[in-house]
Enzyme design. Structure first.
Site, mmCIF file in Angstrom:
data_model
loop_
_atom_site.group_PDB
_atom_site.id
_atom_site.type_symbol
_atom_site.label_atom_id
_atom_site.label_comp_id
_atom_site.label_asym_id
_atom_site.label_seq_id
_atom_site.Cartn_x
_atom_site.Cartn_y
_atom_site.Cartn_z
ATOM 1 N N LYS A 34 50.606 50.059 24.619
ATOM 2 C CA LYS A 34 49.189 49.681 24.504
ATOM 3 C C LYS A 34 48.455 50.083 25.785
ATOM 4 O O LYS A 34 49.074 50.380 26.803
ATOM 5 C CB LYS A 34 49.080 48.177 24.265
ATOM 6 C CG LYS A 34 49.669 47.314 25.375
ATOM 7 C CD LYS A 34 49.813 45.850 24.960
ATOM 8 C CE LYS A 34 50.424 45.022 26.073
ATOM 9 N NZ LYS A 34 50.792 43.674 25.619
ATOM 10 N N TYR A 251 32.003 47.873 54.636
ATOM 11 C CA TYR A 251 31.000 46.960 54.081
ATOM 12 C C TYR A 251 31.325 45.509 54.425
ATOM 13 O O TYR A 251 32.462 45.083 54.352
ATOM 14 C CB TYR A 251 30.954 47.091 52.559
ATOM 15 C CG TYR A 251 30.323 48.372 52.074
ATOM 16 C CD1 TYR A 251 29.005 48.705 52.388
ATOM 17 C CD2 TYR A 251 31.052 49.254 51.285
ATOM 18 C CE1 TYR A 251 28.424 49.878 51.935
ATOM 19 C CE2 TYR A 251 30.492 50.430 50.813
ATOM 20 C CZ TYR A 251 29.168 50.741 51.141
ATOM 21 O OH TYR A 251 28.607 51.893 50.688
HETATM 22 C C1 PLP Z 1 52.129 43.447 25.917
HETATM 23 C C2 PLP Z 1 53.143 42.814 25.013
HETATM 24 C C3 PLP Z 1 54.520 43.007 25.206
HETATM 25 C C4 PLP Z 1 55.083 43.720 26.417
HETATM 26 O O1 PLP Z 1 55.093 42.833 27.509
HETATM 27 P P1 PLP Z 1 55.694 43.258 28.941
HETATM 28 O O2 PLP Z 1 55.573 42.036 29.755
HETATM 29 O O3 PLP Z 1 54.837 44.365 29.443
HETATM 30 O O4 PLP Z 1 57.098 43.700 28.703
HETATM 31 C C5 PLP Z 1 55.384 42.496 24.259
HETATM 32 N N1 PLP Z 1 54.914 41.801 23.186
HETATM 33 C C6 PLP Z 1 53.605 41.585 22.997
HETATM 34 C C7 PLP Z 1 53.161 40.788 21.820
HETATM 35 C C8 PLP Z 1 52.678 42.060 23.897
HETATM 36 O O5 PLP Z 1 51.381 41.818 23.720
#
Ligand code: PLP
Length: 354
Positions: A34, A251
């Site tokens: 994702k 800044y």
């Molecule tokens: C993002 C996600 C993962 C992966 O999690 P990590 O901590 O990056 O391994 C697994 N399951 C779901 C439902 C997620 O949203």
């Protein structure tokens, strides 16, 4: 010459990290890609992880990018579909969908084909984000089993504390209790649970962050887990300033020199995805040596302390995170997690692959 910043994406590191996941489990691996593969690039990451049994992501359009590129593996939409149109597309292209709410079950009536859709019924075991409460699962399961659009059903949950001391005992017991009466495949584990809780592997694991070479744990480093960093964000020093005692930097004048010192101006800022809230003291490498940032990060530049690096100057290489500078350490100093840093890399940063 282009601006010297770049993000190097190391394919062999992705392959290595997938092997680490393989060695840790006999379950099938749904690689979580994702958010453009946690900022590393969707298709780039999919290619290096082609040995995965499936890919998990959010948007049907990204799933179709994978199908168009020829990937035949399982693909799972982690939030399922958002409307009937997306559901029909998912069914047409063999994309599995998480079902977390009754409204999604109702939309199944719009599916034109019988037995077209594989669904992952999500159980809320205490995180209270997505999913059916344990006492609602039997009814949701019944509706899905009877529905003509549904082919296969997998049961899944997601842990709130797999990376924390609190662990997963209570939600795991709850899930096993609910799932126990069904002959359905199961999926529970993110990276942390995959690495720490073999009893929660089920049939499909869902690693994300570990594939990108970052540790999901505060107390165990990626290196200790055998993981290699996939993204190295690097740049160069483009100017040097000689400060006298009392001189201020950047800044808001957040840093003030207590004695004379040299500082380097690094071509990397928050518009590249470097966290603006990283305070003085955030680690980075200059010419391969650890040093620290100073003052406030600006849009296009930040300041590196060269006090202990007399040989460093204009043109010196800088590693913001990646090889030799774990992204978790930078994230920790900036009060966030590695996930947020790699995801935040912006489009203006040229990506090179190795
Ligand atoms: C993002 C996600 C993962 C992966 O999690 P990590 O901590 O990056 O391994 C697994 N399951 C779901 C439902 C997620 O949203």
């Amino acid at each position: 010459m282009p601006r010297p910043i770049q993000a190097l994406i190391d394919h062999s590191a992705l392959e290595n990290n997938l092997r680490v996941a393989r060695r840790a489990t006999s379950a099938r691996i749904m690689a979580v890609i994702k958010a453009e593969g946690y900022g590393h690039g969707l298709l780039r990451v999919a290619e290096a992880l082609a040995d995965a049994d499936g890919y998990a992501l959010l948007d049907i359009r990204d799933a179709l990018r994978l199908r168009d590129a020829g990937y035949r593996q399982a693909i799972l939409l982690l939030e399922g579909y958002f409307d009937a149109e997306d559901m029909v597309l998912a069914a047409e292209h063999g994309v599995s969908c998480v079902i977390h709410s009754d409204w999604q079950i109702a939309l199944l009536d719009a599916c034109p084909k019988r037995g077209a859709l594989d669904v992952w019924l999500k159980v809320n075991t205490g995180m209270n984000r997505l999913g059916f409460a344990p006492q609602q699962v039997a009814q949701a399961m019944e509706r899905l089993r009877r529905h003509r659009a549904v082919r296969d059903i997998t049961l899944m949950t997601h842990f709130a504390n797999a990376d924390e001391a609190r662990g997963i005992a209570a939600p795991l017991a709850l899930f096993n209790d609910v799932a126990g009466s069904y002959r359905a495949a199961r999926s529970l584990s993110n990276s942390a649970a995959l690495l720490r809780y073999p009893q929660a592997h089920g049939d499909w694991v869902r690693p994300g962050i570990m594939l990108y070479g970052a540790s999901p744990f505060a107390e165990t480093s990626a290196q200790q887990l055998g993981l290699k960093p996939v993204m190295t964000l690097s740049s160069r020093i483009i100017a040097v300033q000689e400060l006298r005692a009392g001189d201020e930097v950047g800044y808001g004048s957040l840093f003030r020199a207590e004695h004379s010192m040299r500082i380097g101006i690094v071509a990397c800022g928050y518009a590249d995805g470097y966290p603006r809230h990283a305070p003085t003291g955030t680690p980075l490498l200059v010419d391969g040596q650890r040093t620290r940032t100073l003052g406030r990060v600006s849009m296009d530049m930040l300041f590196a302390d060269l006090s202990a690096l007399p040989q460093a100057g204009v043109g010196s290489s800088v590693v913001l995170w990646g090889e030799g500078m774990p992204v978790e350490e930078v994230a920790h100093a900036a009060g966030t997690i590695s996930y947020e840093l790699t995801c935040a890399l912006t489009a203006r940063v040229p990506v090179v692959t190795r």
